[in-house]
Design a protein around this motif. Structure first.
Motif, PDB file in Angstrom:
ATOM      1  N   PRO A   1     -35.440  -9.160 -76.487  1.00 15.79           N
ATOM      2  CA  PRO A   1     -35.928  -7.841 -76.039  1.00 15.79           C
ATOM      3  C   PRO A   1     -36.871  -7.146 -77.024  1.00 15.79           C
ATOM      4  O   PRO A   1     -37.849  -6.529 -76.607  1.00 15.79           O
ATOM      5  CB  PRO A   1     -34.642  -7.036 -75.865  1.00 15.79           C
ATOM      6  N   ASN A   2     -36.616  -7.225 -78.319  1.00 18.34           N
ATOM      7  CA  ASN A   2     -37.447  -6.515 -79.294  1.00 18.34           C
ATOM      8  C   ASN A   2     -38.461  -7.400 -80.009  1.00 18.34           C
ATOM      9  O   ASN A   2     -39.196  -6.920 -80.864  1.00 18.34           O
ATOM     10  CB  ASN A   2     -36.553  -5.818 -80.322  1.00 18.34           C
ATOM     11  N   ALA A   3     -38.476  -8.698 -79.675  1.00 21.85           N
ATOM     12  CA  ALA A   3     -39.378  -9.614 -80.365  1.00 21.85           C
ATOM     13  C   ALA A   3     -40.339 -10.326 -79.430  1.00 21.85           C
ATOM     14  O   ALA A   3     -41.330 -10.884 -79.891  1.00 21.85           O
ATOM     15  CB  ALA A   3     -38.573 -10.648 -81.148  1.00 21.85           C
ATOM     16  N   GLY A   4     -40.032 -10.329 -78.141  1.00 25.73           N
ATOM     17  CA  GLY A   4     -40.845 -11.114 -77.224  1.00 25.73           C
ATOM     18  C   GLY A   4     -40.755 -12.581 -77.619  1.00 25.73           C
ATOM     19  O   GLY A   4     -39.665 -13.096 -77.840  1.00 25.73           O
ATOM     20  N   SER A   5     -41.890 -13.237 -77.746  1.00 20.21           N
ATOM     21  CA  SER A   5     -41.925 -14.639 -78.158  1.00 20.21           C
ATOM     22  C   SER A   5     -42.372 -14.811 -79.606  1.00 20.21           C
ATOM     23  O   SER A   5     -42.778 -15.896 -80.011  1.00 20.21           O
ATOM     24  CB  SER A   5     -42.858 -15.426 -77.234  1.00 20.21           C
TER      25      SER A   5
ATOM     26  N   ALA B   1     -41.532 -15.660 -82.896  1.00 17.88           N
ATOM     27  CA  ALA B   1     -40.420 -16.348 -83.556  1.00 17.88           C
ATOM     28  C   ALA B   1     -40.064 -15.736 -84.905  1.00 17.88           C
ATOM     29  O   ALA B   1     -38.910 -15.806 -85.339  1.00 17.88           O
ATOM     30  CB  ALA B   1     -40.754 -17.826 -83.731  1.00 17.88           C
ATOM     31  N   PHE B   2     -41.017 -15.099 -85.566  1.00 14.38           N
ATOM     32  CA  PHE B   2     -40.744 -14.502 -86.871  1.00 14.38           C
ATOM     33  C   PHE B   2     -40.016 -13.165 -86.761  1.00 14.38           C
ATOM     34  O   PHE B   2     -39.493 -12.658 -87.748  1.00 14.38           O
ATOM     35  CB  PHE B   2     -42.037 -14.335 -87.671  1.00 14.38           C
ATOM     36  N   ALA B   3     -39.957 -12.593 -85.568  1.00 13.45           N
ATOM     37  CA  ALA B   3     -39.291 -11.307 -85.373  1.00 13.45           C
ATOM     38  C   ALA B   3     -37.918 -11.440 -84.704  1.00 13.45           C
ATOM     39  O   ALA B   3     -37.281 -10.451 -84.395  1.00 13.45           O
ATOM     40  CB  ALA B   3     -40.175 -10.392 -84.544  1.00 13.45           C
TER      41      ALA B   3
END
Length: 110
Positions: free
Chosen positions: A74-78, A80-82
């Motif tokens: 939800p807060n990172a989308g795609s 990968a680092f988030a």
């Protein structure tokens, strides 16, 4: 790209991509399923699994078992680092905490 010793074709990455492109011309959803299996799921085992796990997983993945992949949060989308989902080794099991928006192939994975 699964080794022949485990029931795979030993096809190259380029072969997989050519197949995925051809499938996309006919059915994009099947193309995505094949892409996830061959370029994400199988490669996780190729790069990170020990020989015992490979011997267990590869024959299944090469013959009759579909893998799944979960990235989007939800807060990172795609990004990968988030990602915030974490796996914690509890000794006799792993505890996974986090949220995913969807899991590709989850309904069919085995």
């Amino acid at each position: 790209e699964i080794p022949a010793e485990h029931g795979g074709t030993e096809a190259s990455f380029m072969s997989a991509i050519l197949l995925i492109e051809e499938l996309a011309k006919v059915d994009p959803s099947v193309s995505v399923m094949v892409d996830v299996q061959n370029t994400l799921v199988n490669n996780v085992f190729s790069f990170y699994a020990n020989d015992e796990v490979k011997a267990w997983a590869f024959p299944k993945l090469a013959q009759n078992t579909l893998g799944c992949f979960c990235l989007s949060e939800p807060n990172a989308g795609s990004d990968a680092f988030a990602l915030t989902t974490r796996a914690e080794d509890k000794g006799d099991h792993w505890l996974i905490n986090g949220n995913k928006m969807w899991i590709t192939n989850s309904g069919e994975a085995g």
